[in-house]
Design a protein around this motif. Structure first.
Motif: not given
Ligand SMILES: [Zn+2]
Ligand SMILES: [Zn+2]
Lengths: 212, 204
Positions: A136, A139, A142, A146, B96-97, B138, B142-143, B145-146
């Motif tokens: 997990s 990233m 991700v 970004g 998206t943001i 779950e 994590r997404w 974190m973008v």
């Protein structure tokens, strides 16, 4: 075998390659038999390492604005971030994008290489635990999103050229997904158990047969 | 509903999936310590969720980036960033943001609170729905974190001397912390307790 979500105890039924067994109670995936999982994980693990190196050192983005010309690799970007006042963020990026993916790829290779010929290397059990635990926290995909968002902001300010480092990141993202997603967890553990039993080390004790 | 491993006096190893006798302290195959159910999962999950709420507030109020343009300094929050993209007519990016940075963390915290209430037995629902929500929680965590990564890239690249430069704001660190805390909260949650409750009410 028991479901990880609801703890329902199921009898083991052999399923064909490429098939997936679902839990009768909650419908989660119980077990997926993935064809050639170790060969694939090994091959994609190696390509992943190459892409990771490419991402670190090859030019990631070239920016041109008002006579200023800047080319950086992703590795340099992290260093620049450290120098320009974002040490905590720079460490976080380095951990999530370079260090953890590297450990995940390295542990995949360390596991698959000997297991492909049925041999065991020392410390396979903790290495497998590490690989599973990292899942997990890696990233790269991700970070890819970004990068796309930042490009949209940067395009207003400068002329942007994407370099090989950017495409290495895309490659790394895809190889990680293929390597980790293709791993057959049960097969992996069975092979580790068999390899250790063959070596007769006390590292893994087996009482009775392989009861799952 | 099938009987649980625990009802059959078994415990499955979380690491390798082997079924062990319930009284074993560590797995027969991989020696990982065995827990039939994660200990104090509700307390831990609630504590971590609370901590991430505390980090969520400054993450949205404080500036995430400080832009200096020809000597003029401008602080920008996450929501201001969304608004800028919206005004640029970059609707997909704005959405998206907004989803990744504002909606997902808030929905995730709501979901975790709801799941904790379920396992504590304060409310009841179809356990299959709870399962799906937990799985989603779950998956998407994590997404968020973008936004931290966007700030990281912009700060590193936009250093054009006197013309324009970007510095990270205080919200960037608290935002990253918030994402990590919600991920830890989801990891400490024990979905099997919800099914234990469902089995109990089905049998009584
Ligand atoms: Zn299940
Ligand atoms: Zn085990």
């Amino acid at each position: 075998m028991a479901c990880h979500f609801c703890d329902s105890l199921h009898d083991v039924e052999l399923i064909e390659e490429g098939q997936t067994a679902y839990c009768n109670t909650c419908g989660s995936i119980l077990y997926a038999n993935k064809p050639q999982s170790l060969e694939r994980a090994f091959a994609f693990g190696l390509t992943g390492v190459l892409f990771l190196l490419g991402m670190l050192f090859l030019p990631f983005i070239t920016m041109e604005a008002q006579g200023n010309n800047l080319t950086t690799s992703a590795g340099e970007t992290v260093i620049r971030l450290w120098l320009t006042g974002g040490p905590i963020i720079s460490v976080a990026v380095a951990i999530f994008i370079f260090i953890l993916p590297f450990f995940q790829l390295a542990s995949l290779i360390y596991l698959c290489l000997p297991l492909l010929s049925g041999r065991a290397f020392p410390g396979m059990v903790p290495v497998t635990k590490l690989m599973q635990g990292l899942q997990s926290w890696v990233m790269v995909e991700v970070f890819f999103l970004g990068t796309l968002v930042s490009l949209l902001k940067l395009i207003k300010l400068a002329d942007i050229t994407l370099g090989l480092g950017f495409w290495s990141m895309v490659g790394l993202m895809l190889s990680l997904a293929a390597a980790v997603g293709g791993i057959d967890k049960l097969e992996l553990w069975d092979r580790i158990e068999v390899a250790y039993r063959r070596r007769k080390t006390p590292d893994v004790s087996v009482e009775g047969g392989v009861e799952c | 509903m099938l009987a649980s491993a625990r009802e059959k006096n078994k415990v499955s190893c979380h690491t390798c999936g082997r079924i062990n006798p319930l009284e074993k302290a560590s797995c027969l195959r991989c020696h990982t310590p065995l827990h039939s159910r994660k200990k104090n999962s509700v307390q831990r999950c609630l504590a971590l969720s609370l901590a991430s709420i505390i980090a969520y507030i400054p993450a949205n109020i404080w500036p995430i980036m400080i832009v200096t343009n020809l000597g003029r300094t401008e602080e920008s929050t996450i929501l201001a960033g969304v608004a800028t993209f919206w005004q640029m007519k970059a609707y997909p990016v704005a959405i998206t943001i907004f989803i990744a940075s504002v909606m997902i963390p808030a929905l995730k915290l709501l979901a975790l609170g709801w799941l904790c209430a379920l396992s504590a037995g304060w409310i009841e629902t179809n356990p299959r729905r709870a399962n799906r929500i937990f799985w989603l929680t779950e998956l998407v965590g994590r997404w968020s974190m973008v936004d931290v990564f966007v700030v990281a890239i912009l700060v590193a690249l936009v250093q054009l001397g006197n013309i324009m430069s970007i510095a990270p704001g205080t919200a960037a660190v608290s935002f990253g912390l918030m994402v990590i805390l919600t991920m830890l909260a989801a990891l400490s949650f024990e979905p099997r307790v919800i099914w234990d409750n469902a089995r109990q009410s089905a049998s009584s």
